[in-house]
Design an enzyme around this catalytic site. Structure first.
Site, PDB file in Angstrom:
ATOM      1  N   ASP A 169       0.916  -1.176   0.082  1.00  0.00           N
ATOM      2  CA  ASP A 169       0.076  -0.121  -0.011  1.00  0.00           C
ATOM      3  C   ASP A 169       1.174   1.217   0.030  1.00  0.00           C
ATOM      4  O   ASP A 169       2.127   1.136   0.363  1.00  0.00           O
ATOM      5  CB  ASP A 169      -1.015   0.006   1.275  1.00  0.00           C
ATOM      6  CG  ASP A 169      -2.132   0.672   1.174  1.00  0.00           C
ATOM      7  OD1 ASP A 169      -2.438   1.296   0.148  1.00  0.00           O
ATOM      8  OD2 ASP A 169      -2.827   1.048   2.178  1.00  0.00           O
TER       9      ASP A 169
ATOM     10  N   ASN B 172      -8.625   0.984   7.441  1.00  0.00           N
ATOM     11  CA  ASN B 172      -7.471   0.995   8.378  1.00  0.00           C
ATOM     12  C   ASN B 172      -7.674   1.531   9.576  1.00  0.00           C
ATOM     13  O   ASN B 172      -7.569   0.889  10.822  1.00  0.00           O
ATOM     14  CB  ASN B 172      -6.172   1.617   7.862  1.00  0.00           C
ATOM     15  CG  ASN B 172      -4.684   1.179   8.466  1.00  0.00           C
ATOM     16  OD1 ASN B 172      -4.892   0.687   9.507  1.00  0.00           O
ATOM     17  ND2 ASN B 172      -3.781   1.854   7.994  1.00  0.00           N
TER      18      ASN B 172
ATOM     19  N   HIS C 209      -7.995  10.192   4.043  1.00  0.00           N
ATOM     20  CA  HIS C 209      -7.437   8.976   5.170  1.00  0.00           C
ATOM     21  C   HIS C 209      -7.383   9.493   6.411  1.00  0.00           C
ATOM     22  O   HIS C 209      -7.470  10.680   6.758  1.00  0.00           O
ATOM     23  CB  HIS C 209      -6.039   9.073   4.557  1.00  0.00           C
ATOM     24  CG  HIS C 209      -5.399   8.231   3.531  1.00  0.00           C
ATOM     25  ND1 HIS C 209      -4.645   8.373   2.467  1.00  0.00           N
ATOM     26  CD2 HIS C 209      -5.904   7.038   3.201  1.00  0.00           C
ATOM     27  CE1 HIS C 209      -4.522   7.526   1.656  1.00  0.00           C
ATOM     28  NE2 HIS C 209      -5.239   6.527   2.070  1.00  0.00           N
TER      29      HIS C 209
HETATM   30  O1  G3H Z   1      -4.613   2.658   2.321  1.00  0.00           O
HETATM   31  C1  G3H Z   1      -5.422   2.772   3.464  1.00  0.00           C
HETATM   32  C2  G3H Z   1      -6.656   3.447   3.418  1.00  0.00           C
HETATM   33  O2  G3H Z   1      -6.980   4.063   2.607  1.00  0.00           O
HETATM   34  C3  G3H Z   1      -7.021   3.348   5.040  1.00  0.00           C
HETATM   35  O3  G3H Z   1      -7.997   4.460   5.230  1.00  0.00           O
HETATM   36  O4  G3H Z   1      -7.421   4.658   7.491  1.00  0.00           O
HETATM   37  O5  G3H Z   1      -9.225   5.938   6.395  1.00  0.00           O
HETATM   38  O6  G3H Z   1      -9.495   3.603   6.878  1.00  0.00           O
HETATM   39  P1  G3H Z   1      -8.675   4.576   6.399  1.00  0.00           P
HETATM   40 ZN    ZN Z   2      -5.059   4.425   1.483  1.00  0.00          ZN
END
Ligand code: G3H
Ligand code: ZN
Length: 294
Positions: free
Chosen positions: A86, A245, A191
């Site tokens: 990622d 995440n 994010h």
């Molecule tokens: O690549 C990771 C994600 O885009 C996670 O985003 O922490 O807002 O769920 P988040």
């Molecule tokens: Zn992301």
């Protein structure tokens, strides 16, 4: 076992999304694979999942150690679990993940100029494809913040009003010039998650316009804090993979805090960590139900 590309194609046809869950440790891994396995046996079908590790997450676990973990689990169980490098900010780190045998990689050039983003993403695509014909390469267009954390406001540098979202014509140019398999646009997603646990609504119309323009599957980042209804509409508009995440990190931390507070004498890590695994598993299960229309 089908390749990730085949699962993505399936998801496009079935109008569902594959869940992508970031992990920082083996607890996150168990939470994710158990949620997919248990839900799969309940639903009587295969539920593929993607384990995501950002640069920071994979340097904590070990770039090739996390690959070995996923590979050994898949060999042993036959479950459809894939590994994604990622948010990767340099060609060298993309090359490292490709060489380690990851199923997918993302070059994140969202802080670069459009031209530099295109140039480096294209270089990543060419390298990855030469090394592994099955690998999926994702490009990103539009900055949505950088951290999976609790936010007091929209991340610095991010604007979610229409004129700042990814524009379909640029998305098309980006995809044509780079040859990416997947595109992550900025469509009102951020994010991290606002402290109240509710992020702004996604711009579904823009997702649809981008999807129509690029004609490749879209990836929705920043899935924490979005509503089930937003997810359903985003999937309908062309989203095929959804990243989560922050909500997992919150579940991990809250359970750990409770466990430590309630059991001051407990020192066995595997006992201390068990409730955190269960708490993260609940989050993954809830998301997978929505993404897979179960
Ligand atoms: O690549 C990771 C994600 O885009 C996670 O985003 O922490 O807002 O769920 P988040
Ligand atoms: Zn992301």
């Amino acid at each position: 076992m089908k390749t990730l590309r085949e699962y993505v194609t399936d998801a496009v046809v079935k109008k569902i999304a594959i869940g992508h869950f970031n992990i920082s440790n083996i607890e996150g891994f168990w939470a994710t694979v158990r949620a997919a396995r248990e839900l799969g046996s309940l639903a009587g079908r295969d539920i593929p999942v993607i384990i995501g590790v950002s640069e920071g997450e994979r340097s904590f676990i070990g770039v090739s150690q996390v690959k070995a973990l996923v590979e050994s689990y898949v060999r042993e169980t036959g479950q459809s679990v894939f590994l994604n490098a990622d948010h990767t900010y340099s060609f060298d780190k993309v090359r490292e993940a490709v060489d380690a045998g990851y199923d997918a990689v993302i070059y994140d050039g969202t802080e670069q100029s459009f031209e530099d983003n295109v140039t480096i993403t294209k270089k990543c695509v060419e390298y990855a494809k030469k090394k592994n014909k099955n690998i999926l390469v994702e490009g990103e267009l539009g900055f949505i913040g950088k951290s999976s954390k609790i936010l007091s406001s929209i991340p610095a540098g991010v604007k979610i009003s229409e004129e700042f979202l990814t524009k379909p014509e640029f998305a098309k140019k980006f995809v044509t010039e780079t040859g990416v398999d997947l595109l992550a646009p900025a469509v009102g997603n951020i994010h991290g998650m606002l402290a109240g646990g509710k992020d702004p609504a996604l711009n579904i119309q823009r997702i649809r316009e981008i999807s129509d323009a690029v004609k490749i599957p879209l990836v929705l980042h920043g899935g924490s804090g979005n509503s089930a209804e937003d997810f359903r509409m985003a999937i309908d508009a062309g989203v095929v993979i959804i990243h989560v995440n922050t909500e997992l990190r919150v579940a991990f931390r809250n359970a750990l805090r409770r466990t430590l507070g309630d059991n001051l004498d407990e020192i066995a890590p595997y006992k201390i960590m068990r409730p955190s695994v269960s708490a993260m598993q609940e989050v993954v299960t809830e998301k997978l139900k929505i993404f897979n229309k179960i």
